[in-house]
Write an enzyme that holds these catalytic residues in place. Structure first.
Site, PDB file in Angstrom:
ATOM      1  N   CYS A 187       0.717  -0.957   0.493  1.00 58.37           N
ATOM      2  CA  CYS A 187      -0.350  -0.336  -0.068  1.00 58.37           C
ATOM      3  C   CYS A 187       0.813   1.325  -0.056  1.00 58.37           C
ATOM      4  O   CYS A 187       1.780   0.924   1.114  1.00 58.37           O
ATOM      5  CB  CYS A 187      -0.939  -0.187   1.072  1.00 58.37           C
ATOM      6  N   ASP A 230       0.398   4.048   1.806  1.00 58.51           N
ATOM      7  CA  ASP A 230       0.814   4.199   2.929  1.00 58.51           C
ATOM      8  C   ASP A 230       2.116   4.938   4.103  1.00 58.51           C
ATOM      9  O   ASP A 230       2.401   3.887   3.473  1.00 58.51           O
ATOM     10  CB  ASP A 230      -0.247   3.548   4.256  1.00 58.51           C
ATOM     11  N   ARG A 245       2.671   4.833   6.520  1.00 56.74           N
ATOM     12  CA  ARG A 245       3.560   3.968   7.926  1.00 56.74           C
ATOM     13  C   ARG A 245       4.014   2.916   7.582  1.00 56.74           C
ATOM     14  O   ARG A 245       4.145   2.125   8.386  1.00 56.74           O
ATOM     15  CB  ARG A 245       2.218   4.220   8.665  1.00 56.74           C
ATOM     16  N   HIS A 304      -2.130  -3.893   4.880  1.00 56.10           N
ATOM     17  CA  HIS A 304      -1.871  -3.934   6.041  1.00 56.10           C
ATOM     18  C   HIS A 304      -3.155  -3.495   7.121  1.00 56.10           C
ATOM     19  O   HIS A 304      -4.320  -3.145   6.396  1.00 56.10           O
ATOM     20  CB  HIS A 304      -0.711  -2.249   6.947  1.00 56.10           C
ATOM     21  N   CYS A 330      -6.159   0.024   7.362  1.00 53.88           N
ATOM     22  CA  CYS A 330      -5.946   0.446   5.539  1.00 53.88           C
ATOM     23  C   CYS A 330      -7.559   1.522   4.873  1.00 53.88           C
ATOM     24  O   CYS A 330      -8.317   0.854   5.380  1.00 53.88           O
ATOM     25  CB  CYS A 330      -6.213  -0.691   4.639  1.00 53.88           C
TER      26      CYS A 330
HETATM   27 ZN   LIG Z   1      -3.559   0.977   3.318  1.00 52.16          ZN
END
Ligand SMILES: [Zn+2]
Length: 205
Positions: free
Chosen positions: A42, A44, A46, A98, A101
């Protein structure tokens, strides 16, 4: 006007540290890459793949998008997959979702978000396929966690059925497709026990 001075400073420090430990690292790195892994994750912020697995530049070929989707009609992810499998001949493709998400949550909540709705439609398809399993849980958190896991499974399946992966297996290439999920709360990767190593295994998935 913002500036990027801290990025440049940190980059200089990072490169200096690596050169201190391994003086010829960048010279060697510039000669070419032969990573063992393709990581599909992803976008993302993090979930930074190289850092969380403590890997070095050159270890991972990476594709990231919102909610780690592999769609047969997405020329970007399909091109990455083809290059990684057919040219770099990676041994492992890791699909890593994750918990927590935002893409999966937005697909679940079915909000109207504009252009991104077209992308989230891929994840809404996963929800439709597994609606009963997801809604079987009592809390919203459990439902979303299950949805995140099933999205990984669905993307592993899409990866396995891509023509490049099928061709690689038909040619006897050593190639495994794995499904993992990262936990933001612990910083740990969880194995979803999904590991596909042949077209036959893929057809049973
Ligand atoms: Zn995500």
């Amino acid at each position: 006007m913002g500036n990027l001075s801290s990025l440049f400073e940190q980059n200089q420090e990072w490169a200096d540290n690596i050169k201190e430990q391994q003086p010829d690292f960048f010279e060697e790195s510039a000669k070419g890459q032969s990573p063992n892994y393709l990581w599909i994750g992803c976008s993302d912020s993090r979930v930074p793949p190289t850092q969380l697995a403590e890997l070095a530049p050159g270890d991972l070929f990476v594709h990231r998008n919102i909610a780690n989707v592999i769609s047969h009609s997405d020329i970007n992810s399909q091109s990455v997959l083809q290059y990684a499998v057919s040219v770099l001949k990676v041994k492992h493709v890791v699909i890593c979702g994750h918990y927590g998400c935002g893409g999966v949550k937005a697909a679940y909540e079915n909000q109207n978000l504009g252009l991104i709705d077209n992308w989230l439609a891929n994840i809404r398809d996963v929800y439709r396929d597994y609606k009963n399993k997801i809604e079987n849980h009592s809390s919203e958190e459990e439902k979303l966690n299950q949805f995140c896991e099933l999205n990984v499974l669905a993307q592993v399946r899409n990866t396995c059925h891509s023509p490049f992966v099928q061709q690689a297996w038909a040619a006897g290439q050593d190639l495994s497709i794995h499904g993992l999920i990262y936990d933001l709360q612990t910083g740990l990767l969880n194995d979803l026990d999904i590991c596909v190593t042949s077209a036959k295994e893929a057809s049973d998935l």
